[in-house]
Design a protein around this motif. Structure first.
Motif, mmCIF file in Angstrom:
data_model
loop_
_atom_site.group_PDB
_atom_site.id
_atom_site.type_symbol
_atom_site.label_atom_id
_atom_site.label_comp_id
_atom_site.label_asym_id
_atom_site.label_seq_id
_atom_site.Cartn_x
_atom_site.Cartn_y
_atom_site.Cartn_z
ATOM 1 N N LEU A 41 0.831 -1.200 0.000
ATOM 2 C CA LEU A 41 0.000 0.000 0.000
ATOM 3 C C LEU A 41 0.871 1.258 0.000
ATOM 4 N N GLU A 42 1.977 1.233 0.705
ATOM 5 C CA GLU A 42 2.912 2.371 0.681
ATOM 6 C C GLU A 42 3.373 2.646 -0.744
ATOM 7 N N GLU A 43 3.728 1.595 -1.479
ATOM 8 C CA GLU A 43 4.179 1.749 -2.866
ATOM 9 C C GLU A 43 3.071 2.308 -3.747
ATOM 10 N N ILE A 73 0.506 4.108 -2.819
ATOM 11 C CA ILE A 73 0.277 5.509 -2.455
ATOM 12 C C ILE A 73 1.364 6.393 -3.053
ATOM 13 N N ALA A 74 2.611 5.954 -2.995
ATOM 14 C CA ALA A 74 3.714 6.730 -3.596
ATOM 15 C C ALA A 74 3.500 6.888 -5.103
ATOM 16 N N ASP A 75 3.099 5.802 -5.767
ATOM 17 C CA ASP A 75 2.819 5.877 -7.205
ATOM 18 C C ASP A 75 1.665 6.834 -7.494
ATOM 19 N N PHE A 76 0.635 6.759 -6.655
ATOM 20 C CA PHE A 76 -0.523 7.647 -6.808
ATOM 21 C C PHE A 76 -0.094 9.101 -6.713
ATOM 22 N N LYS A 77 0.717 9.405 -5.694
ATOM 23 C CA LYS A 77 1.179 10.785 -5.502
ATOM 24 C C LYS A 77 2.039 11.241 -6.686
ATOM 25 N N LYS A 78 2.891 10.354 -7.176
ATOM 26 C CA LYS A 78 3.757 10.678 -8.309
ATOM 27 C C LYS A 78 2.934 10.956 -9.566
ATOM 28 N N ASN A 79 1.899 10.165 -9.767
ATOM 29 C CA ASN A 79 1.097 10.285 -10.995
ATOM 30 C C ASN A 79 -0.058 11.290 -10.903
ATOM 31 N N ASN A 80 -0.359 11.738 -9.692
ATOM 32 C CA ASN A 80 -1.501 12.643 -9.529
ATOM 33 C C ASN A 80 -1.128 13.950 -8.845
ATOM 34 N N GLY A 81 0.137 14.268 -8.841
ATOM 35 C CA GLY A 81 0.597 15.550 -8.316
ATOM 36 C C GLY A 81 0.594 15.661 -6.887
#
Length: 174
Positions: free
Chosen positions: A162-164, A166-174
């Motif tokens: 889930l940490e990964e 979330i990190a991907d989400f933040k990277k791809n969604n600003g």
């Protein structure tokens, strides 16, 4: 893949549940995505009259259907399981996962909530609900699930995944 780990962990947990003598109190409280469904050992009947080996067999079949992407077939089996044992958090969790993979996010949310009402620290349900919130573009709610995982298992695979995500989400969604 998470589903394969869930299946393997479930099979191991079911094997352990079948090997533990009846009446033995299981002390683990991790709430893992695998684990006991509240049934007793062997082929004996649980308090609701259903056979624990039958429930374990049904859960194994449902997990195999999920692994094969046959979510409707898995849901049919899981509905039988929760009809027999409405306190089976693992079955509610897998039902939520199946609905999420079918694209029915609101339905999935309801099943994850049922699993977590029964077992608030269920690591599988917390991880999958966090992933669901990411699919719904609700980062704060996903982070809430991560916080629960951090407290429940501190470093387990579900938390790391889930940490990964979330990190991907933040990277791809600003």
């Amino acid at each position: 893949m998470v589903t394969q780990r869930v299946l393997i962990a479930s099979v191991v947990a079911i094997g352990l549940a079948l090997a533990i003598p009846a009446g033995f109190a299981w002390a683990a409280n991790s709430g893992g995505s695998s684990g006991s469904s509240g049934s007793s050992s062997g082929g004996s009947s649980s308090s609701d009259g259903s056979s624990s080996s039958s429930a374990a067999s049904k859960y194994k079949m449902a997990s195999a259907k999920v692994d094969a992407g046959k979510y409707d077939a898995a849901i049919d089996i899981l509905e039988d399981i929760v009809d027999d044992n409405p306190k089976n958090a693992d079955a509610w969790n897998l039902m939520g996962y199946s609905y999420r993979k079918k694209g029915d996010l609101n339905e999935a949310l309801g099943y994850y909530e049922r699993a977590l009402k029964l077992k608030p620290n269920h690591v599988g349900a917390n991880e999958y609900m966090g992933e669901l919130f990411l699919e719904m573009k609700n980062l704060p709610k996903a982070e809430e699930r991560l916080a629960v995982l951090t407290q429940a298992c501190n470093g387990c695979e579900e938390q790391k995944e889930l940490e990964e995500k979330i990190a991907d989400f933040k990277k791809n969604n600003g």
